[in-house]
Design a protein around this motif. Structure first.
Motif, PDB file in Angstrom:
ATOM      1  N   ARG A 109       0.847  -1.200  -0.116  1.00 32.84           N
ATOM      2  CA  ARG A 109       0.035   0.130  -0.037  1.00 32.84           C
ATOM      3  C   ARG A 109       0.718   1.211  -0.050  1.00 32.84           C
ATOM      4  O   ARG A 109       0.305   2.311  -0.442  1.00 32.84           O
ATOM      5  N   VAL A 110       2.114   1.115   0.517  1.00 29.44           N
ATOM      6  CA  VAL A 110       2.925   2.225   0.507  1.00 29.44           C
ATOM      7  C   VAL A 110       3.975   2.349  -0.559  1.00 29.44           C
ATOM      8  O   VAL A 110       4.600   3.224  -0.803  1.00 29.44           O
ATOM      9  N   THR A 111       4.029   1.425  -1.554  1.00 32.31           N
ATOM     10  CA  THR A 111       4.901   1.063  -2.320  1.00 32.31           C
ATOM     11  C   THR A 111       4.341   1.087  -3.718  1.00 32.31           C
ATOM     12  O   THR A 111       4.805   1.899  -4.699  1.00 32.31           O
ATOM     13  N   ASN A 112       3.076   0.916  -4.083  1.00 26.44           N
ATOM     14  CA  ASN A 112       2.419   1.020  -5.233  1.00 26.44           C
ATOM     15  C   ASN A 112       2.086   2.394  -5.522  1.00 26.44           C
ATOM     16  O   ASN A 112       1.622   3.166  -4.571  1.00 26.44           O
ATOM     17  N   ASN A 113       2.536   2.905  -6.964  1.00 27.46           N
ATOM     18  CA  ASN A 113       2.260   4.421  -7.158  1.00 27.46           C
ATOM     19  C   ASN A 113       3.314   5.222  -6.334  1.00 27.46           C
ATOM     20  O   ASN A 113       3.391   6.606  -6.593  1.00 27.46           O
ATOM     21  N   ALA A 114       4.260   4.929  -5.875  1.00 25.96           N
ATOM     22  CA  ALA A 114       5.161   5.768  -5.103  1.00 25.96           C
ATOM     23  C   ALA A 114       6.494   5.752  -5.792  1.00 25.96           C
ATOM     24  O   ALA A 114       7.015   4.731  -6.472  1.00 25.96           O
ATOM     25  N   ASP A 115       7.309   6.973  -5.650  1.00 20.31           N
ATOM     26  CA  ASP A 115       8.646   7.227  -6.483  1.00 20.31           C
ATOM     27  C   ASP A 115       9.793   6.019  -5.941  1.00 20.31           C
ATOM     28  O   ASP A 115       9.898   6.220  -4.979  1.00 20.31           O
ATOM     29  N   GLY A 187      11.203  -0.571 -17.091  1.00 16.45           N
ATOM     30  CA  GLY A 187      10.898   0.955 -16.352  1.00 16.45           C
ATOM     31  C   GLY A 187      11.472   1.850 -17.452  1.00 16.45           C
ATOM     32  O   GLY A 187      11.150   1.763 -18.723  1.00 16.45           O
ATOM     33  N   GLN A 188      12.389   2.680 -17.229  1.00 19.83           N
ATOM     34  CA  GLN A 188      13.066   3.504 -18.204  1.00 19.83           C
ATOM     35  C   GLN A 188      13.968   2.661 -18.861  1.00 19.83           C
ATOM     36  O   GLN A 188      13.937   2.247 -20.095  1.00 19.83           O
ATOM     37  N   GLY A 189      14.813   1.806 -17.994  1.00 21.42           N
ATOM     38  CA  GLY A 189      15.529   0.694 -18.697  1.00 21.42           C
ATOM     39  C   GLY A 189      14.768  -0.860 -18.680  1.00 21.42           C
ATOM     40  O   GLY A 189      13.559  -1.029 -18.633  1.00 21.42           O
ATOM     41  N   THR A 190      15.504  -1.744 -18.507  1.00 19.92           N
ATOM     42  CA  THR A 190      15.248  -3.140 -18.589  1.00 19.92           C
ATOM     43  C   THR A 190      15.831  -4.053 -17.701  1.00 19.92           C
ATOM     44  O   THR A 190      17.181  -4.147 -17.809  1.00 19.92           O
ATOM     45  N   GLN A 191      15.173  -4.751 -16.919  1.00 21.38           N
ATOM     46  CA  GLN A 191      15.840  -5.557 -15.736  1.00 21.38           C
ATOM     47  C   GLN A 191      15.701  -6.999 -16.041  1.00 21.38           C
ATOM     48  O   GLN A 191      14.408  -7.401 -15.763  1.00 21.38           O
ATOM     49  N   THR A 244      11.141   9.471 -15.453  1.00 22.03           N
ATOM     50  CA  THR A 244      10.107   9.481 -16.334  1.00 22.03           C
ATOM     51  C   THR A 244       8.564   9.614 -16.102  1.00 22.03           C
ATOM     52  O   THR A 244       7.786   9.670 -16.939  1.00 22.03           O
ATOM     53  N   GLY A 245       8.262   9.012 -15.149  1.00 25.51           N
ATOM     54  CA  GLY A 245       6.889   8.991 -14.426  1.00 25.51           C
ATOM     55  C   GLY A 245       6.228   7.789 -14.970  1.00 25.51           C
ATOM     56  O   GLY A 245       5.050   7.546 -14.796  1.00 25.51           O
TER      57      GLY A 245
END
Length: 508
Positions: A109-115, A187-191, A244-245
């Motif tokens: 709940r504190v991780t989802n949608n957090a930066d 994300g911006q890159g790939t893991q 990147t958002g």
């Protein structure tokens, strides 16, 4: 088309609907189940289209659901991190917390949608620090690929689209140079993540070789060649990349895990450190890995003698020996149950450093004994009898050598009345005689493997050769009766003393 199919471009409003459709298409009405056991590479089932996860709880369940099914009662912690901004200087720095499985799930709940949220995919022993020395199990090989900023040999920066990067990775996979990742985080890159069966911490050396091979193979696509830390953070699914958002998503291409040996098969010229039986000095022997055999499970094969890692692995083996002794005696530990529980509690503290878990494990160990009605310990009584090991552990953490209770194997054997038959099943609680027996057996097997014959066969061959020489000597004496020993020796191509010896043996 890329190995992973077309990338999906969608508006955020369509996100949930697309994920639901994808799960229905690949899994049907079945709910995904996560297993820790590795599957042979040729039997792994790959999905036609990947399942997309965008919730942190889903990532935690995929990585760590097996932890709650473990029955060894040992503590296991997972590390979660996030970038924290200093409001005064506006600088960012990493903060982290170690949680058990159930508590980690609640952090969704504190991780989802957090930066800028992160998760370490490997399992730790302690809730206090995220270091390589505290790893308990390793379950994932990783590659952090920044395809948008590839550093070229001339110092310039190049970039690839994700589709181009996937196509290039596909070429490596089809060429048999790297295995196919069963999980990809975007994300911006790939893991890239190669989930495999959890393996113990003492296989970290082999895991590092696998990491090095993967990163070097993918370096031309933007992989970081230095990203081979066993406690490295990866992006947390469901969080947001602040640069990147974009929301971090995970693509599951197979719910099966690799067998660790299958991944090691991709590493060219893999070397495994082994220690010769009976060897006292710490030397390093490197032999090529036999792909037909399981990786060696000798706990201290790769650690410097006296190091923290070696001491930890030693006490883990002592715990296994005490459990083996209990099993050999079918739980009948009368006469030494208090000493056995004391040693178990002491070794558990030194191996794991968790006081709460040590008391729980020691009580479970005692509960497995055969007990006489009316002569049983309550949990409180047992805790009081092993309390001194807690005080010793506090001293031992500060100074391993000067702390008391550094018991020798001979002392433990005497206190627990361990006989010769029981010692043969032990790993470390053995005396000098058992060490010599194992060394003799090892040397014998090594000699046989090198082509050295057994003593009776060797003597038989020597007797046959001697008898053949005697017959040749008799024939020469009949043919040249006037020859002296010197001439006979020259004629037969042997020494004069050998001629005299043959005459003595053959009564000639």
């Amino acid at each position: 088309m890329s190995l992973y199919g077309e990338l999906f471009a969608y508006d955020y409003d369509e996100h949930e609907e697309i994920i639901k459709h994808r799960k229905e298409k690949t899994l049907g009405d079945k709910k995904a189940t996560f297993f820790a056991k590795g599957v042979p590479a040729e039997k792994m089932e790959w999905l036609d289209e990947p399942v997309i996860f965008d919730d942190f709880a889903q990532q935690v369940e995929l990585y760590f659901a097996w932890v709650k099914k473990m029955h060894d009662k040992r503590s296991r912690y997972m590390a979660k991190g996030w970038l924290h901004r200093n409001l005064e200087t506006n600088e960012k720095f990493m903060k982290q917390v170690m949680k058990e499985y159930e508590a980690l799930l609640k952090l969704a709940r504190v991780t989802n949608n957090a930066d800028d949220q992160y998760l370490c995919p490997n399992v730790l022993s302690f809730p206090t620090t995220r270091q390589a020395s505290t790893v308990r199990e390793i379950q994932a090989a990783l590659s952090d690929i920044d395809q948008h900023k590839i550093k070229m040999p001339d110092g310039t920066i190049a970039s690839l689209t994700r589709i181009e990067m996937y196509d290039a990775m596909n070429d490596l996979i089809e060429a048999g140079l790297i295995p196919r990742p069963n999980v990809v985080i975007e994300g911006q890159g790939t893991q890239g993540v190669w989930l495999h069966e959890p393996v113990p911490f003492y296989l970290e050396n082999e895991w590092q070789m696998l990491q090095t091979h993967l990163n070097e193979s993918l370096q031309h696509l933007g992989a970081d060649p230095l990203a081979k830390d066993v406690v490295r953070f990866m992006r947390a699914v469901g969080s947001v990349h602040s640069g990147t958002g974009e929301k971090i998503v995970m693509k599951i291409h197979s719910f099966d895990r690799y067998k660790f040996e299958d991944l090691l098969a991709y590493v060219p010229n893999l070397k495994v450190n082994k220690r010769s039986a009976g060897q006292k000095k710490r030397k390093r022997y490197k032999t090529p890995l036999d792909k037909q055999k399981t990786v060696s499970n000798r706990l201290w094969a790769k650690y410097q003698w006296g190091s923290d890692e070696q001491l930890r692995s030693l006490h883990l083996c002592r715990l296994q020996d005490l459990e083996t002794l209990r099993d050999l005696r079918n739980g009948n530990m009368l006469g030494c149950r208090e000493m056995a529980c004391f040693l178990y509690h002491l070794f558990h503290l030194r191996a794991n450093g968790d006081l709460k878990e040590a008391y729980k494990a020691t009580w479970a160990f005692y509960q497995s004994f055969k007990r006489v009605p009316g002569d049983e310990y309550t949990k409180r009584e047992l805790d009081s009898r092993v309390k001194s090991s807690e005080r010793n552990w506090n001293l031992w953490v500060l100074d391993h050598e000067s702390a008391p209770y550094n018991f020798t194997p001979e002392w433990i054997i005497e206190k627990l009345n361990i006989n010769r038959t029981e010692q043969k099943k032990m790993i470390t609680i053995i005396d000098g005689q058992e060490k010599q027996r194992r060394n003799t057996e090892y040397v014998r097997e090594t000699r046989r493997a090198n082509g050295v014959k057994e003593r009776n066969k060797y003597n038989e061959e020597q007797q046959n050769q001697t008898q053949q020489r005697i017959e040749e000597l008799k024939q020469a004496m009949e043919e040249f009766p006037s020859y002296s020993n010197r001439k006979l020796a020259k004629h037969l191509g042997i020494s004069e003393s050998r001629v005299r010896k043959l005459k003595q043996i053959g009564n000639i």
